[in-house]
Design a protein around this motif. Structure first.
Motif, PDB file in Angstrom:
ATOM      1  N   ALA A   9     -16.250 -18.153  35.853  1.00  0.00           N
ATOM      2  CA  ALA A   9     -16.536 -17.440  37.275  1.00  0.00           C
ATOM      3  C   ALA A   9     -17.721 -16.475  37.380  1.00  0.00           C
ATOM      4  CB  ALA A   9     -15.259 -16.579  37.681  1.00  0.00           C
ATOM      5  N   VAL A  10     -18.237 -15.969  36.079  1.00  0.00           N
ATOM      6  CA  VAL A  10     -19.250 -14.998  35.768  1.00  0.00           C
ATOM      7  C   VAL A  10     -20.580 -15.621  36.496  1.00  0.00           C
ATOM      8  CG1 VAL A  10     -20.648 -13.554  34.027  1.00  0.00           C
ATOM      9  CG2 VAL A  10     -18.191 -13.730  34.019  1.00  0.00           C
TER      10      VAL A  10
ATOM     11  N   TYR B 264      -5.198 -11.124  37.886  1.00  0.00           N
ATOM     12  CA  TYR B 264      -4.608 -12.473  37.622  1.00  0.00           C
ATOM     13  C   TYR B 264      -3.385 -12.119  36.674  1.00  0.00           C
ATOM     14  CZ  TYR B 264      -4.065 -17.378  36.457  1.00  0.00           C
ATOM     15  OH  TYR B 264      -3.425 -18.520  36.444  1.00  0.00           O
TER      16      TYR B 264
ATOM     17  N   LEU C  43     -16.803 -10.429  42.249  1.00  0.00           N
ATOM     18  CA  LEU C  43     -18.152 -10.760  41.789  1.00  0.00           C
ATOM     19  C   LEU C  43     -19.071 -11.128  42.738  1.00  0.00           C
ATOM     20  CD1 LEU C  43     -17.080 -12.430  38.352  1.00  0.00           C
ATOM     21  CD2 LEU C  43     -18.180 -10.112  38.631  1.00  0.00           C
TER      22      LEU C  43
ATOM     23  N   THR D 166     -13.167 -13.146  40.722  1.00  0.00           N
ATOM     24  CA  THR D 166     -14.160 -14.024  41.356  1.00  0.00           C
ATOM     25  C   THR D 166     -14.755 -13.608  42.606  1.00  0.00           C
ATOM     26  OG1 THR D 166     -13.016 -15.925  40.164  1.00  0.00           O
ATOM     27  CG2 THR D 166     -14.735 -16.537  41.461  1.00  0.00           C
TER      28      THR D 166
ATOM     29  N   CYS E 125     -12.957  -7.076  34.747  1.00  0.00           N
ATOM     30  CA  CYS E 125     -11.810  -7.836  34.854  1.00  0.00           C
ATOM     31  C   CYS E 125     -10.804  -7.892  33.612  1.00  0.00           C
ATOM     32  CB  CYS E 125     -12.073  -9.355  35.237  1.00  0.00           C
ATOM     33  SG  CYS E 125     -12.773  -9.539  36.940  1.00  0.00           S
TER      34      CYS E 125
ATOM     35  N   GLY F 165      -5.677 -11.380  42.475  1.00  0.00           N
ATOM     36  CA  GLY F 165      -6.462 -10.271  43.068  1.00  0.00           C
ATOM     37  C   GLY F 165      -7.509  -9.686  42.350  1.00  0.00           C
TER      38      GLY F 165
ATOM     39  N   ASP G 243     -18.524  -6.409  34.865  1.00  0.00           N
ATOM     40  CA  ASP G 243     -17.295  -7.297  35.235  1.00  0.00           C
ATOM     41  C   ASP G 243     -16.259  -6.866  34.234  1.00  0.00           C
ATOM     42  OD1 ASP G 243     -15.446  -9.185  34.785  1.00  0.00           O
ATOM     43  OD2 ASP G 243     -16.640 -10.564  35.077  1.00  0.00           O
TER      44      ASP G 243
ATOM     45  N   VAL H 239     -20.042  -8.067  31.110  1.00  0.00           N
ATOM     46  CA  VAL H 239     -18.723  -8.433  30.839  1.00  0.00           C
ATOM     47  C   VAL H 239     -18.172  -7.494  29.660  1.00  0.00           C
ATOM     48  CG1 VAL H 239     -16.947  -9.895  30.730  1.00  0.00           C
ATOM     49  CG2 VAL H 239     -18.950 -10.570  31.814  1.00  0.00           C
TER      50      VAL H 239
ATOM     51  N   LYS I 263      -3.705 -10.513  32.933  1.00  0.00           N
ATOM     52  CA  LYS I 263      -4.354  -9.416  32.853  1.00  0.00           C
ATOM     53  C   LYS I 263      -3.543  -8.152  32.605  1.00  0.00           C
ATOM     54  CE  LYS I 263      -8.730 -11.126  33.685  1.00  0.00           C
ATOM     55  NZ  LYS I 263      -8.240 -12.491  33.969  1.00  0.00           N
TER      56      LYS I 263
HETATM   57  C1  LIG Z   1     -14.505 -11.624  32.626  1.00  0.00           C
HETATM   58  C2  LIG Z   1     -13.724 -12.188  33.848  1.00  0.00           C
HETATM   59  N1  LIG Z   1     -14.518 -12.365  35.047  1.00  0.00           N
HETATM   60  C3  LIG Z   1     -13.945 -12.876  36.012  1.00  0.00           C
HETATM   61  C4  LIG Z   1     -12.623 -13.261  35.879  1.00  0.00           C
HETATM   62  C5  LIG Z   1     -12.120 -13.826  37.130  1.00  0.00           C
HETATM   63  O1  LIG Z   1     -10.959 -13.307  37.523  1.00  0.00           O
HETATM   64  P1  LIG Z   1     -10.010 -14.122  38.783  1.00  0.00           P
HETATM   65  O2  LIG Z   1      -9.398 -14.977  37.877  1.00  0.00           O
HETATM   66  O3  LIG Z   1      -9.191 -13.155  39.263  1.00  0.00           O
HETATM   67  O4  LIG Z   1     -10.746 -14.833  39.799  1.00  0.00           O
HETATM   68  C6  LIG Z   1     -11.884 -13.186  34.965  1.00  0.00           C
HETATM   69  C7  LIG Z   1     -10.803 -13.793  34.836  1.00  0.00           C
HETATM   70  O5  LIG Z   1      -9.865 -14.486  35.103  1.00  0.00           O
HETATM   71  C8  LIG Z   1     -12.509 -12.695  33.732  1.00  0.00           C
HETATM   72  O6  LIG Z   1     -11.830 -12.765  32.548  1.00  0.00           O
END
Ligand SMILES: Cc1ncc(COP(=O)(O)O)c(C=O)c1O
Length: 395
Positions: free
Chosen positions: A85-86, A180, A61, A58, A156, A190, A154, A128, A183
């Motif tokens: 979070a996107v 996270y 982003l 997050t 992630c 992180g 993204d 994403v 993942k």
């Molecule tokens: C597509 C996507 N974007 C952003 C995130 C945000 O990452 P974080 O949880 O490390 O902040 C995640 C997952 O948690 C995600 O799956």
């Protein structure tokens, strides 16, 4: 209700424990050699010049949007079928998310619909790579170029995924990874921003560290002032999005193991694929797609029918999920559309969202237990329990 088979599980070996313990024996717990080495390793893995590690996906982003100058009055095209979070990150920089629908096979932004959604206020596409399936990057790059938009990936959920034999995360102006614990590789909490341009990298390093000059820029200025005094100098409004040395050390070992990890996950996905083939009323995730190599983040099935020929509703999926949990099998609802989240309900972006494919698919998705060391016996149990539960819930 005791969960016997979890939805996800990190895979930490003695090597990770040794690496973190070694950091604890030093006095350098932040902004030290582990961070620099982790960043170099992430950049090299993606064949990208630089990588700036941050405290979460997050945060990554948020910084990516800030560093590219996305802000008030501008629109950012995002999927609604994604983690919240996107879109939140877009709000954080006071820009407006424009929700665009997805391709029903890859579950990623549909490039044709992206192009239709571009207005004179459009500034960025935030794509994403959903569930580790790479998005259609050649078309998105071409659209971004033609409309003079920045492209942020993204990634992630997609470390190690490939499109045309190039790693996800190596296509955009900037790309974000997340670490996270659910993942493919983790640092506890992180993330990381992949970056090609030295100026942007300096800016990201400054923003993650309260607006202090990046080490490189600081050195370049050959300042005669006391380095300790400079710690209290802030060139701009920044954040504390630093990744600790402990987390970076953990990440280095996990990244060393990434190929082995991705192979274990692929094998687990293939086992599910053959075990689930015989269950009717299920649509399985795509395992082989042209030009793409999937990095398996989660294993998400779609429940397709309630009885012969009858459509399904989210009530059915939710009942199946509750019954599975009662039987000790954890599952996940990846993803409830962002525009339908309570926090997003009624906002202009949500009201304007025309995303029927997202809305239909999101009612049916169910993520099954999926982690590196899931055993065949556990997967057989998941499949048998799912089959039984679906039969019961249909009645
Ligand atoms: C597509 C996507 N974007 C952003 C995130 C945000 O990452 P974080 O949880 O490390 O902040 C995640 C997952 O948690 C995600 O799956």
């Amino acid at each position: 209700m005791t969960i016997r088979i979890p939805l996800s599980a990190p895979d930490i070996t003695d090597a990770e424990i040794d690496a973190v313990t070694a950091v604890l024996r030093t006095s350098r717990l932040s902004l030290g050699p582990e961070l620099e080495a982790f960043e170099r390793a992430v950049a090299a893995y993606h064949s990208i010049p630089d990588a700036v590690a941050v405290s979460s996906g997050t945060a990554g982003l948020h910084l990516a949007l800030l560093a590219l100058g996305v802000g008030e009055g501008q629109e950012v095209i995002v999927p609604s079928f994604a983690f919240v979070a996107v879109a939140n990150a877009v709000l954080q920089v006071r820009a407006t998310p424009v929700f665009v629908d997805i391709d029903p096979v890859t579950l990623n932004l549909d490039p044709a619909l992206v192009e239709e959604a571009i207005t004179p206020r459009a500034r960025a596409i935030l794509v994403v790579h959903t569930f580790g399936v790479p998005a259609e990057m050649d078309r998105l790059q071409e659209i971004a170029r033609r409309h003079n938009l920045v492209l942020i990936e993204d990634a992630c959920e997609a470390i190690g995924a490939e499109y045309d034999s190039r790693k996800a995360g190596s296509f955009g102006d900037l790309a974000v990874l997340g670490f996270y614990p659910n993942k493919q590789i983790t640092t506890g909490e992180g993330g990381c921003v992949l970056v090609r341009n030295g100026e942007l990298a300096d800016r990201l390093r400054s923003l993650r560290n309260q607006g202090r000059l990046s080490k490189r820029k600081d050195a370049a200025q050959e300042m005669e002032r006391d380095p300790a005094a400079r710690w209290f100098e802030h060139e701009e409004i920044g954040y504390n999005y630093r990744l600790s040395e402990l987390a970076a050390a953990l990440g280095r070992v996990q990244l060393d193991r990434v190929d082995e990890i991705l192979a274990m996950r692929r094998a687990a996905a293939e086992r599910y694929q053959s075990l689930l083939e015989t269950i009717s009323d299920l649509e399985l995730p795509p395992i082989a797609l042209p030009r793409r190599s999937v990095s398996w983040f989660v294993y998400v099935v779609r429940l397709t029918a309630r009885g012969p020929g009858s459509p399904i509703d989210s009530g059915f999926r939710d009942r199946v999920q509750v019954q599975l949990a009662r039987r000790g099998v954890a599952t996940g609802r990846y993803f409830a559309p962002i525009h339908q989240q309570p926090a997003w309900y009624g906002r202009p972006s949500s009201v304007a969202a025309k995303v029927p494919i997202t809305e239909t698919i999101a009612q049916r998705t169910l993520a099954l237990p999926f982690f590196n060391r899931i055993t065949l016996a556990q997967q057989e149990e998941v499949v048998a329990t799912l089959s039984l539960t679906m039969q019961e819930c249909k009645r």
